[in-house]
Design a protein around this motif. Sequence first.
Motif, PDB file in Angstrom:
ATOM      1  N   ASN A 210       0.768  -1.286   0.039  1.00 50.33           N
ATOM      2  CA  ASN A 210      -0.013   0.072   0.008  1.00 50.33           C
ATOM      3  C   ASN A 210       0.944   0.981   0.083  1.00 50.33           C
ATOM      4  O   ASN A 210       0.605   2.234  -0.725  1.00 50.33           O
ATOM      5  N   GLY A 211       2.204   1.231   0.414  1.00 50.13           N
ATOM      6  CA  GLY A 211       2.879   2.259   0.639  1.00 50.13           C
ATOM      7  C   GLY A 211       3.241   2.712  -0.601  1.00 50.13           C
ATOM      8  O   GLY A 211       3.653   3.861  -1.064  1.00 50.13           O
ATOM      9  N   ALA A 212       3.859   1.656  -1.450  1.00 47.09           N
ATOM     10  CA  ALA A 212       4.179   1.955  -3.058  1.00 47.09           C
ATOM     11  C   ALA A 212       2.922   2.372  -3.506  1.00 47.09           C
ATOM     12  O   ALA A 212       3.228   3.274  -4.656  1.00 47.09           O
ATOM     13  N   ASN A 213       1.699   1.787  -3.478  1.00 45.35           N
ATOM     14  CA  ASN A 213       0.781   2.523  -4.271  1.00 45.35           C
ATOM     15  C   ASN A 213       0.401   3.945  -3.795  1.00 45.35           C
ATOM     16  O   ASN A 213       0.126   4.820  -4.666  1.00 45.35           O
ATOM     17  N   ILE A 214       0.533   4.384  -2.561  1.00 49.54           N
ATOM     18  CA  ILE A 214       0.286   5.743  -2.232  1.00 49.54           C
ATOM     19  C   ILE A 214       1.485   6.550  -3.028  1.00 49.54           C
ATOM     20  O   ILE A 214       0.930   7.597  -3.480  1.00 49.54           O
ATOM     21  N   THR A 215       2.598   6.105  -3.237  1.00 51.40           N
ATOM     22  CA  THR A 215       3.699   6.774  -3.429  1.00 51.40           C
ATOM     23  C   THR A 215       3.727   7.169  -5.023  1.00 51.40           C
ATOM     24  O   THR A 215       4.290   8.021  -5.760  1.00 51.40           O
ATOM     25  N   ASP A 216       2.717   6.274  -5.614  1.00 53.17           N
ATOM     26  CA  ASP A 216       2.873   6.317  -7.244  1.00 53.17           C
ATOM     27  C   ASP A 216       1.895   7.488  -7.611  1.00 53.17           C
ATOM     28  O   ASP A 216       0.585   7.241  -7.919  1.00 53.17           O
ATOM     29  N   GLY A 217       2.308   8.738  -7.434  1.00 57.69           N
ATOM     30  CA  GLY A 217       1.366   9.797  -7.731  1.00 57.69           C
ATOM     31  C   GLY A 217       2.133  10.907  -8.554  1.00 57.69           C
ATOM     32  O   GLY A 217       1.246  11.818  -9.067  1.00 57.69           O
TER      33      GLY A 217
ATOM     34  N   MET B 124       1.777   3.304 -14.260  1.00 62.11           N
ATOM     35  CA  MET B 124       1.950   1.863 -14.004  1.00 62.11           C
ATOM     36  C   MET B 124       0.696   1.383 -13.376  1.00 62.11           C
ATOM     37  O   MET B 124       0.196   0.369 -13.273  1.00 62.11           O
ATOM     38  N   GLY B 125      -0.108   2.331 -12.829  1.00 67.47           N
ATOM     39  CA  GLY B 125      -1.630   1.861 -12.278  1.00 67.47           C
ATOM     40  C   GLY B 125      -1.289   1.147 -11.094  1.00 67.47           C
ATOM     41  O   GLY B 125       0.161   0.562 -10.748  1.00 67.47           O
ATOM     42  N   ASP B 126      -2.464   0.738 -10.378  1.00 63.40           N
ATOM     43  CA  ASP B 126      -2.210  -0.342  -9.206  1.00 63.40           C
ATOM     44  C   ASP B 126      -1.651  -1.659  -9.899  1.00 63.40           C
ATOM     45  O   ASP B 126      -1.390  -2.356  -9.093  1.00 63.40           O
ATOM     46  N   THR B 127      -1.895  -1.921 -11.071  1.00 63.26           N
ATOM     47  CA  THR B 127      -1.045  -3.101 -11.551  1.00 63.26           C
ATOM     48  C   THR B 127       0.421  -3.320 -11.130  1.00 63.26           C
ATOM     49  O   THR B 127       0.860  -4.426 -10.753  1.00 63.26           O
ATOM     50  N   GLY B 128       0.856  -2.016 -11.327  1.00 63.70           N
ATOM     51  CA  GLY B 128       2.375  -2.033 -11.087  1.00 63.70           C
ATOM     52  C   GLY B 128       2.731  -1.654  -9.577  1.00 63.70           C
ATOM     53  O   GLY B 128       3.458  -2.292  -9.033  1.00 63.70           O
ATOM     54  N   SER B 129       1.870  -0.672  -8.778  1.00 64.12           N
ATOM     55  CA  SER B 129       2.427  -0.091  -7.831  1.00 64.12           C
ATOM     56  C   SER B 129       2.099  -1.305  -6.603  1.00 64.12           C
ATOM     57  O   SER B 129       3.006  -1.548  -5.757  1.00 64.12           O
ATOM     58  N   LEU B 130       0.877  -1.804  -6.797  1.00 60.39           N
ATOM     59  CA  LEU B 130       0.798  -2.974  -5.858  1.00 60.39           C
ATOM     60  C   LEU B 130       1.652  -3.943  -5.869  1.00 60.39           C
ATOM     61  O   LEU B 130       2.379  -4.600  -4.631  1.00 60.39           O
ATOM     62  N   THR B 131       2.049  -4.389  -7.033  1.00 59.19           N
ATOM     63  CA  THR B 131       2.988  -5.259  -7.223  1.00 59.19           C
ATOM     64  C   THR B 131       4.397  -5.316  -6.789  1.00 59.19           C
ATOM     65  O   THR B 131       4.957  -6.033  -6.187  1.00 59.19           O
TER      66      THR B 131
END
Length: 410
Positions: free
Chosen positions: A233-240, A309-316
């Motif tokens: 989730n941290g990577a997901n939030i950082t992807d902005g 990358m979208g969540d496909t990338g950030s969550l991964t």
Amino acid sequence: MLFPLFKYLESIDFPGAGMFQYISFRSGMAVIFALLIGTIFGKFIIRLLQRQQIGEIVRDLGLEGQYQKKGTPTMGGLIIIISILIPVLLFGKLDNVYVLLMITTTIWLGLIGFIDDYIKVFKKNKKGLAGGFKIIGQVGLGLIVGLTLYFSDDVVVRMEPVTKAETHQVETDKLSQTKNAIFVKAPVTNVPFFKNNRFNYKSLLWFGGEKADHWGWIIFVIAVIFITTAVSNGANITDGLDGLATGTSAIIGATLGILAYVSSNTIYADYLNIMYVPHSEELVVYMSAFIGATVGFLWYNSFPAQIFMGDTGSLTIGGIIAVFAILIRMELLIPILCGIFLVENVSVLLQVGYFKYTRKKYGEGRRIFKMAPLHHHYQLKGYPESKIVTRFWIVGIILAVLTIVTLKIR
């Protein structure tokens, strides 16, 4: 996939086949292939996404350059996932438990992120996959990883350095059968900054007496679930911002690759006073592919981004980083190494918590930051996006160096 072939070629003295036995060679090839796949085939995926009109949905947040991103292809995490999996399948040992866990992590979280992006793009639902379903998926992965690490016979660690007389036994993987029992199967990890740096998760059940030995694995599995979920989730939030999560993850990946190499080498592990993890050298091949994939994706994701990358990338990528650190028993270094992810996460928690508290107390919600996560705060302060990203990368490099230095700070 190619490893058995080259092993056979080596057995018949085929020239050059022996190179495939070296981790350095296979890791180098994994980097090259991942880079080529990311950069060469990435543009074809971008064109495909553009033809399918799979573009970013932009919300009005009042940020500079926000609407310029509208329609930029998303779901680019597919490029990262493909760029990782193909080199690993080609150059990794697919009978290695650690490699199998990393492949499972990549596909598992990639699928969750893909479903989330699919709902956002095709169903036109900005909320995407419900948060509860994401958590269930992340918890499921944590269970798989935690239970495999604890119960698999292929997963052991060496707690103490070996003597010179035992070196041959280490090389033949028979040391775990000796009376010294140096190789152990336990929920243990390295603790930074301390000389007596072995932490057993069952010690958290100190009040349970003898039962702690039987139920300590539960604490370990819970820790794996928490770490995997938090970092993902941290990577997901950082992807902005353009290139922010991608570049930061590449820096983290390079550091983890170094940690995996020293953890898989009995000499370096003894010298640095860390646990030796047998057969984890194959993780170096995987992380090499990860580095190549993220750098290759950065070719198109750097400012101004041609694809997100979208969540496909950030969550991964967040899940990959978390699970990888757990496999090499370095998960307690995550708060330092993944400091960017941590700060981004904390900024959101502080912002939401403080807003709710002040609204309840004063009748009007107040904010600590102009906007959370933190990178948007700096945007509203007038910093150019490229400068914010570059400075975050620099901080990430400092944290990476500090992480490596902790190996000698005892």
